[in-house]
Design a protein around this motif. Structure first.
Motif, PDB file in Angstrom:
ATOM      1  N   ALA A 248       0.828  -1.214   0.000  1.00  0.00           N
ATOM      2  CA  ALA A 248       0.000   0.000   0.000  1.00  0.00           C
ATOM      3  C   ALA A 248       0.857   1.256   0.000  1.00  0.00           C
ATOM      4  CB  ALA A 248      -0.967  -0.001   1.182  1.00  0.00           C
ATOM      5  N   LYS A 249       1.955   1.213  -0.773  1.00  0.00           N
ATOM      6  CA  LYS A 249       2.867   2.343  -0.854  1.00  0.00           C
ATOM      7  C   LYS A 249       3.417   2.446  -2.270  1.00  0.00           C
ATOM      8  CE  LYS A 249       4.161   1.627   3.975  1.00  0.00           C
ATOM      9  NZ  LYS A 249       3.380   0.386   4.191  1.00  0.00           N
ATOM     10  N   THR A 250       3.517   3.672  -2.774  1.00  0.00           N
ATOM     11  CA  THR A 250       4.134   3.907  -4.068  1.00  0.00           C
ATOM     12  C   THR A 250       5.647   3.918  -3.923  1.00  0.00           C
ATOM     13  OG1 THR A 250       4.184   6.306  -3.778  1.00  0.00           O
ATOM     14  CG2 THR A 250       2.169   5.357  -4.726  1.00  0.00           C
ATOM     15  N   LEU A 251       6.339   4.002  -5.041  1.00  0.00           N
ATOM     16  CA  LEU A 251       7.800   4.113  -5.016  1.00  0.00           C
ATOM     17  C   LEU A 251       8.226   5.294  -4.150  1.00  0.00           C
ATOM     18  CD1 LEU A 251      10.219   3.829  -8.037  1.00  0.00           C
ATOM     19  CD2 LEU A 251      10.366   5.781  -6.504  1.00  0.00           C
ATOM     20  N   GLU A 252       7.560   6.424  -4.316  1.00  0.00           N
ATOM     21  CA  GLU A 252       7.926   7.614  -3.551  1.00  0.00           C
ATOM     22  C   GLU A 252       7.682   7.416  -2.053  1.00  0.00           C
ATOM     23  OE1 GLU A 252       7.545   8.510  -7.709  1.00  0.00           O
ATOM     24  OE2 GLU A 252       6.074   7.621  -6.326  1.00  0.00           O
ATOM     25  N   HIS A 253       6.584   6.760  -1.712  1.00  0.00           N
ATOM     26  CA  HIS A 253       6.322   6.460  -0.295  1.00  0.00           C
ATOM     27  C   HIS A 253       7.420   5.570   0.279  1.00  0.00           C
ATOM     28  CE1 HIS A 253       1.787   6.979  -1.381  1.00  0.00           C
ATOM     29  NE2 HIS A 253       2.318   8.135  -1.047  1.00  0.00           N
ATOM     30  N   ASN A 254       7.801   4.541  -0.481  1.00  0.00           N
ATOM     31  CA  ASN A 254       8.859   3.637  -0.014  1.00  0.00           C
ATOM     32  C   ASN A 254      10.145   4.397   0.280  1.00  0.00           C
ATOM     33  OD1 ASN A 254       7.250   1.323  -0.318  1.00  0.00           O
ATOM     34  ND2 ASN A 254       7.865   1.044  -2.450  1.00  0.00           N
TER      35      ASN A 254
END
Length: 339
Positions: A248-254
């Protein structure tokens, strides 16, 4: 009231300066911190740490599932599923799964994580009886070999069968939100647990993940889940915390979370990091196939270890343990031959 979070700026590889604080009682240390709010970040000295944060950040982490938490550990992945994102079908079946686990143990895995249900984005739920059929015989065989085993499941019925077969840890990607009985199983059996952060379910978590502040919202939500599990009878000394990279996370969130991963030591639990072969590594590293992502996976794993992560969940055990030996030798100036 504005909440302030305190992230240790982790150091190592030299004698600890006077006044520096030990991170989790281990060899890494810090003498600076970031004071983080939702409106900004201020760098200051560790002297500004409140007592409760200092205690959580500095106290040694007790052994968990018979494993010491004073050095980086490796959890080897054995998927007994036909549809896992990286190795689906390769180890589907007892003999293939046990043979693969034996290889991972020989390569240096400290614990084997056995899963019978894919949690890749868009994955479908499977029946607990089928999940037990896939995992329990593998766990029993590994237990007879003397291995430490984690069961990767969201379901109480599967965890009970795994415990009877010899599992020594429950790893739940839902953070104990899917099955209300699962925490009761862990409490009754005194098994340690891994509580991971995830919103929604594997079937829909990837559709539209949104955060105002991915780092702090993940911290708050994971903290709330740990408190809920504690209230169900599992002491914090038996809890691993996993920020759920890729769930439940995008690349940017990661990247936002990984950049300040040491914040999560404030939860007072050892940290597990699972980034192995995930999509964002392929996107940044230019590796379309999951099987070609070992170098990128190891790079991110070592970045996590540099921030004090205690356990790495990986597919490529041999390559990761070699990298860890070199990382430790460089940081400590000492080494011993691989056993």
């Amino acid at each position: 009231m504005t909440r302030i979070y305190y992230r240790p700026i982790v150091q190592g590889g030299m004698p600890r300066p006077e006044g520096a604080l030990p991170l989790c009682g281990g060899p890494l240390w810090f003498n600076q911190i970031e004071m983080i709010t939702r409106s900004g970040i201020k760098v200051t000295t560790a002297e500004d740490l409140p007592e409760d944060w200092s205690r959580r950040l500095c106290r040694p982490r007790p052994a968990l599932a018979g494993l010491p938490m004073d050095r980086p550990l490796v959890m080897g992945i054995v998927n007994t599923t036909p549809d896992s994102f990286s190795d689906g079908g390769q180890h589907d079946g007892r003999d293939a799964a046990v043979a693969h686990a034996r290889t991972l143990l020989a390569e240096g895995a400290d614990i084997i994580d056995v899963g019978g249900e894919s949690t890749r984005p868009g994955a479908a739920l499977i029946d607990p009886d089928e999940e037990i059929r896939r995992t329990a015989p593998v766990i029993e065989a590994l237990h007879q070999m003397g291995a430490r085993i984690s069961i990767d499941t969201r379901k109480a019925q599967v965890a009970r069968a795994a415990y009877r077969a010899g599992a020594s840890l429950i790893n739940d990607v839902s953070g104990f939100t899917y099955d209300p009985d699962l925490a009761e199983v862990a409490a009754a059996t005194a098994l340690p647990v891994c509580v991971m952060h995830m919103r929604d379910t594997p079937g829909d978590m990837h559709l539209a993940p949104h955060y105002g502040n991915a780092l702090l919202e993940t911290y708050d939500e994971l903290e709330a889940r740990i408190q809920a599990v504690e209230a169900q009878g599992i002491p914090r000394a038996r809890i691993l915390a996993d920020p759920g990279i890729g769930f439940a996370k995008t690349l940017e969130h990661n990247l936002e979370i990984l950049n300040r991963l040491s914040l999560f030591h404030g939860l007072g639990c050892p940290l597990l990091l699972g980034v192995s072969r995930k999509r964002f590594i392929g996107t940044i590293g230019g590796a379309e196939s999951a099987r070609d992502r070992a170098p990128g996976s190891i790079a991110v794993a070592l970045a996590g270890v540099s921030q004090g992560v205690q356990m790495l969940r990986v597919h490529d055990v041999g390559e990761t343990t070699q990298a860890l030996r070199l990382w430790q030798a460089v940081h400590t100036g000492a080494w011993s031959p691989a056993s």
